[in-house]
Design an enzyme around this catalytic site. Structure first.
Site, mmCIF file in Angstrom:
data_model
loop_
_atom_site.group_PDB
_atom_site.id
_atom_site.type_symbol
_atom_site.label_atom_id
_atom_site.label_comp_id
_atom_site.label_asym_id
_atom_site.label_seq_id
_atom_site.Cartn_x
_atom_site.Cartn_y
_atom_site.Cartn_z
ATOM 1 C CG HIS A 294 29.643 35.429 41.641
ATOM 2 N ND1 HIS A 294 29.825 35.830 40.343
ATOM 3 C CD2 HIS A 294 28.342 35.698 41.944
ATOM 4 C CE1 HIS A 294 28.673 36.333 39.886
ATOM 5 N NE2 HIS A 294 27.767 36.259 40.826
ATOM 6 C CD GLU B 294 32.742 35.091 38.333
ATOM 7 O OE1 GLU B 294 33.564 35.471 37.494
ATOM 8 O OE2 GLU B 294 32.010 35.864 38.979
ATOM 9 C CB SER C 205 24.424 35.225 40.737
ATOM 10 O OG SER C 205 25.073 36.061 41.671
ATOM 11 C CB ALA C 206 20.830 36.445 43.923
ATOM 12 N N GLY D 242 21.729 39.232 41.230
ATOM 13 C CA GLY D 242 21.672 40.622 41.694
ATOM 14 C C GLY D 242 21.964 40.594 43.183
#
Lengths: 243, 243
Positions: free
Chosen positions: B160, B195, B123-124, B91
């Site tokens: 990413h 990714e 991700s985060a 997020g």
């Protein structure tokens, strides 16, 4: 009182010479009375500040303005009043605000601009005219003491705005990012400046100029869209986010 | 001592079901002994935390794990030791670190993971396994107390990761951004995860798994490139930036 701002999305469009599209807007904004412009190059990271200053001053001198750079001064805040205008270039917003903090320049520049010194910024230099740096597109490569910025305008700018996304890539689009911002900062509008566009603020009025559309994101409201020449002065009113 | 990390670039590739490509890697990493997993949903901004938890727990339960979410607990740090593993979803990285700070969870999770609790992030959630959040791609929509993160690994992750750029757009490419980072943080390497790829850390070794290439940026050094199955344990050595 007599705040004057020229806030550009970007310095240069693809295929142009450096500071190509902004040149006529800079000349029109500064006019003939301005002689000496102070440049703030601190957003530059992968370019030397000497090279950055050379590139920018070449264009300003071609327009008829003498330019000096803060990075060549021991105490730029002490000589700020000797200049007729200030220009803050793009690069990395976090590096820019960090160096402005370190050199004690934030209150000095705020004071000068609130007292009428014309301010020109592009990219990171436009971002920091906002209340905070929270709508920058840049990577947070250094940690500033605070996200607070010059606060010359009561809304956030997103420069280099684009709706485009990379095909087959799951990273957030710009619209998703700005929607995240207004979700957690519900009283702050975001004005999106596509490349080749700017905001011009003077006489307590603000106009969008250049390639549109200019989108304004507001929490829980439809996106508003504006075109070249539109008056955005309504954004200066308190409570504009619920207009 | 017995740190175990599964650090994923992203949750889902285009066209897949949610948490599609990571499923087999999560199952292989957690194995059969793990029963209860704690989920940290705080990076979610434009999704409700209930909805986020529902989406993630549906997939983890399909893999055979019971999952609870920190956002449903008054004091998640007090019950952390009742869980066999921890999972931090993606997020907005700034929102994530800010909420972890506010809830006093950073030292609690650090302590659990350093004592062997398996950690999964995407991700985060992978970003914050790094020393700082300075290589996030996210917009700084909220201001955390500090950019310091879990520091489970001695280098930065860029999730990413992509080399692609938008045509006719002057914003910085990812490579320009990461070069800015290593220019001002010269002793810190950056590992770029495209990714569909991940890092797996256990037994004091670290491997790159998935779709490559994995690029490693180091100050004033050529970019190194790695492929599926390559051993990146050299990154764990002090001074690896000048290897």
């Amino acid at each position: 009182m007599n705040k004057r701002l020229l806030l550009l999305s970007n310095s240069t469009n693809p295929g142009e010479l450096y500071l190509g599209w902004p040149a006529k807007h800079i000349k029109d904004f500064l006019g003939e009375k301005i002689k000496k412009v102070l440049f703030i190059p601190y957003a530059g990271v992968t370019i030397t500040l000497d090279d950055y200053f050379h590139a920018v001053s070449t264009q300003f001198e071609a327009l008829g303005y003498k330019m000096d750079s803060a990075h060549n001064m021991a105490n730029p805040q002490k000589v700020l009043s000797e200049y007729d205008a200030i220009t803050v270039g793009g690069g990395n917003t976090f590096q820019l605000i960090r160096l402005l903090e370190d050199k004690g320049l934030i209150p000095a520049i705020q004071n000068a601009v609130l007292n009428g010194m014309p301010y020109i910024g592009w990219s990171a230099g436009s971002n920091i005219a906002s209340p905070t740096i929270k709508t920058t597109n840049d990577m947070p490569i250094v940690e500033p003491a605070s996200f607070n910025a010059f606060n010359f305008i009561p809304f956030q700018i997103n420069p280099h705005y684009t709706e485009a996304t990379l095909p087959n890539h799951g990273g957030e689009s710009r619209d998703v990012r700005i929607n995240e911002f207004v979700t957690v900062n519900q009283s702050t509008n975001v004005v999106c400046l596509p490349e080749g566009s700017l905001l011009r603020y003077e006489n307590e009025q603000i106009f969008f100029i250049g390639k549109g559309p200019c989108k304004v994101f507001r929490y829980a409201q439809p996106i508003k869209t504006f075109k070249d020449g539109d008056d955005l002065s309504w954004l200066l009113d308190e409570g504009s986010q619920i207009s």
